[in-house]
Design an enzyme around this catalytic site. Structure first.
Site, PDB file in Angstrom:
ATOM      1  N   THR A 113     101.805 -14.807  41.569  1.00 43.87           N
ATOM      2  CA  THR A 113     101.124 -15.747  41.558  1.00 43.87           C
ATOM      3  C   THR A 113     100.249 -16.312  42.655  1.00 43.87           C
ATOM      4  OG1 THR A 113     102.000 -16.581  39.519  1.00 43.87           O
ATOM      5  CG2 THR A 113     100.666 -18.401  40.680  1.00 43.87           C
ATOM      6  N   ASN A 154      99.286 -12.464  35.377  1.00 39.77           N
ATOM      7  CA  ASN A 154      99.912 -11.656  34.809  1.00 39.77           C
ATOM      8  C   ASN A 154      99.031 -10.158  34.268  1.00 39.77           C
ATOM      9  OD1 ASN A 154     102.233 -13.112  35.443  1.00 39.77           O
ATOM     10  ND2 ASN A 154     102.449 -13.842  33.214  1.00 39.77           N
ATOM     11  N   SER A 331     111.675  13.346  78.355  1.00 40.13           N
ATOM     12  CA  SER A 331     113.010  12.838  78.536  1.00 40.13           C
ATOM     13  C   SER A 331     112.596  11.910  80.020  1.00 40.13           C
ATOM     14  CB  SER A 331     113.894  13.732  79.013  1.00 40.13           C
ATOM     15  OG  SER A 331     115.211  13.334  79.584  1.00 40.13           O
ATOM     16  N   SER A 332     113.600  10.986  80.082  1.00 35.48           N
ATOM     17  CA  SER A 332     113.680  10.159  81.230  1.00 35.48           C
ATOM     18  C   SER A 332     114.498  10.432  82.400  1.00 35.48           C
ATOM     19  CB  SER A 332     113.937   8.731  80.867  1.00 35.48           C
ATOM     20  OG  SER A 332     115.468   8.578  80.400  1.00 35.48           O
ATOM     21  N   LYS A 337     111.046  18.654  79.952  1.00 30.88           N
ATOM     22  CA  LYS A 337     111.462  18.554  78.568  1.00 30.88           C
ATOM     23  C   LYS A 337     110.389  18.175  77.909  1.00 30.88           C
ATOM     24  CE  LYS A 337     115.338  17.554  75.642  1.00 30.88           C
ATOM     25  NZ  LYS A 337     114.971  16.782  74.426  1.00 30.88           N
TER      26      LYS A 337
END
Length: 484
Positions: A113, A154, A331-332, A337
């Site tokens: 509604t 509806n 990667s950190s 990588k």
């Protein structure tokens, strides 16, 4: 807050007063939604995802309201001045304007509604402005009496959901088709690269890298076909005209067919009236089936991405048969990588879509009697799945598949050193010899071909012919009669 030019002290924004069943509220004077939308915003701060997040749903809502207005005007129930104002407002929304005014959360109580009233109020206020009046002057154009004429949430809401999904479907199909084409292109590019096929992560028999990618394209093309054929038919039957529970109360007997005809023309989709409006108002089975098809697509995409991650694993200690385009440092802490971030992201989208399907399934089951009040969750989850899958397939194609390259030498090396190569010789040296050679190769570390040569089980010319790439990756006529 506005700022006073004389004091610099913030002053209240201009407001207008609106009233409903529960009383009055102050609504910002410049917005196009009204009091019922404002109540919904205050009540439902749940997902943080407003209706405007799905533009095709907003467009579909406006199309439904436009079709209803055309039908009511044609039947003589809606005055021409009001009809023109509603049409003008709906067309603005269909053209992409004012979508920011659709602010209700996708998850809401009330069986939709709040969504329906958000549309009714925005259209009424846009119409009032086009008539030269102020927002909120509903005595001239009313959200319920005029915009919502001959409708209920509806029937208007589920019709808009179905139409919105049909509008989104085109984008989904386009993204899927382009991904299929990209994978098929890699299949052709890699057609002459022989590699080892694997079952249960163990060496199986030779195949080409092209066959592997062609299979990816084929499995997704299957879904492209199913979705292209089935979804339009699945969603084209609408319950517009059923009003509250499917009996059509408060609607002209001629309204249903006329409104659906107008909606089909406006949307350019072959919509048809539901055969049984009471059934169509409460049943969510079509959405369950469509969501299941999206889940199937998600599962296939995730499996393909698993394979891409495995095939590119390494680069030194994995399979390393293909290279995925490097997208970002991985990667950190580990220099050099690079991770398969694009397939990983698609995997996560797939998991989300699978979860959406479960939530939608439970919502479809949760209806009672003549209405399913959980329909807002159904709409949210299925639109979300389409959006995620479309974006994920575009990302996978552009950021990964198109840039994949093959490591031809690595593929050849793995074939030559594989115990699985013995399977190609099995029809010529017999199962017992093949089993023994495989066992000795495993125990000694010697190559299969070296052992066959040592035992003089086949002539060199026979070996050369048997091990031709085209002989190993497709059915062939045996060179000998078999076991002797």
């Amino acid at each position: 807050m506005a700022e006073s030019s004389s004091t610099g002290i913030p002053s209240p924004l201009p407001m207008r007063i609106e009233h409903d069943l529960l009383g009055t509220l102050q609504v910002p004077a410049d917005v196009y939604y009204g009091i019922q939308t404002l109540r919904a915003v205050q009540n439902f701060q749940l997902s943080g995802v407003p209706l405007s997040h799905y533009p095709k749903l907003v467009t579909a809502l406006a199309m439904v309201k436009l079709a209803a207005a055309e039908a009511n005007h044609g039947l003589g129930h809606l005055k021409t001045t009001k009809y023109r104002a509603i049409c003008d407002a709906c067309r603005q929304i269909i053209q992409g304007q004012h979508h920011d005014q659709f602010v209700v959360d996708m998850i809401q109580g009330g069986a939709g509604t709040s969504t329906n009233m958000n549309a009714n109020e925005v259209i009424a206020n846009l119409g009032l402005v086009s008539m030269g009046l102020q927002q909120g002057e509903y005595q001239h154009l009313h959200p319920n009496n005029d915009v919502n004429m001959a409708q209920s949430t509806n029937d208007a809401y589920p019709t808009a959901i179905r139409l919105g999904l049909l509008l989104e479907h085109d984008s989904l199909m386009s993204s899927l088709e382009m991904l299929c084409q990209a994978l098929a292109g890699k299949g052709r590019e890699f057609a002459d690269i022989v590699k080892m096929g694997r079952t249960q992560l163990q060496d199986a028999v030779p195949m080409t890298l092209g066959q592997e990618f062609h299979a990816f394209a084929t499995t997704l093309n299957e879904d492209l076909g199913h979705l292209s054929r089935q979804v339009p038919a699945l969603l084209s039957e609408v319950n517009l005209g059923g009003t509250a529970i499917g009996t059509g109360i408060n609607a002209d007997p001629r309204y249903q067919h006329l409104a659906v005809e107008h909606l089909a023309r406006i949307s350019d989709h072959p919509l048809v009236p539901a055969y049984d409006l009471i059934e169509a108002t409460s049943d969510m089975g079509d959405f369950v089936l469509f969501s299941g098809m999206l889940k199937r697509l998600a599962v296939k995409l995730s499996k393909i991405c698993n394979d891409l991650r495995l095939l590119s694993s390494g680069p030194r200690t994995g399979l390393n048969e293909i290279n995925l385009p490097p997208r970002q440092p991985g990667s950190s802490i580990m220099p050099g990588k690079v991770n398969p971030v694009i397939p990983e992201a698609v995997n996560q989208v797939a998991f989300e879509v699978i979860g959406n399907d479960l939530a939608l399934t439970m919502a479809a089951e949760g209806g009672q009697l003549q209405l399913n009040v959980m329909e807002p969750l159904i709409a949210y989850k299925i639109f979300d799945s389409i959006r995620l899958l479309t974006k994920a397939m575009d990302m996978l194609r552009t950021h990964c598949v198109l840039g994949i390259t093959a490591n031809r030498e690595r593929c050849s090396e793995l074939v030559e050193n594989s115990i699985g190569l013995i399977t190609a010789l099995n029809p010529y040296i017999g199962y017992e010899n093949a089993t023994r050679i495989a066992r000795v190769a495993l125990e000694s570390g010697k190559g299969v071909l070296d052992l066959v040569r040592e035992e003089h089980l086949l002539e060199e010319g026979q070996l050369t012919e048997i091990l031709r790439p085209d002989k190993m990756v497709a059915p062939v006529q045996f060179l000998t009669s078999g076991n002797e």
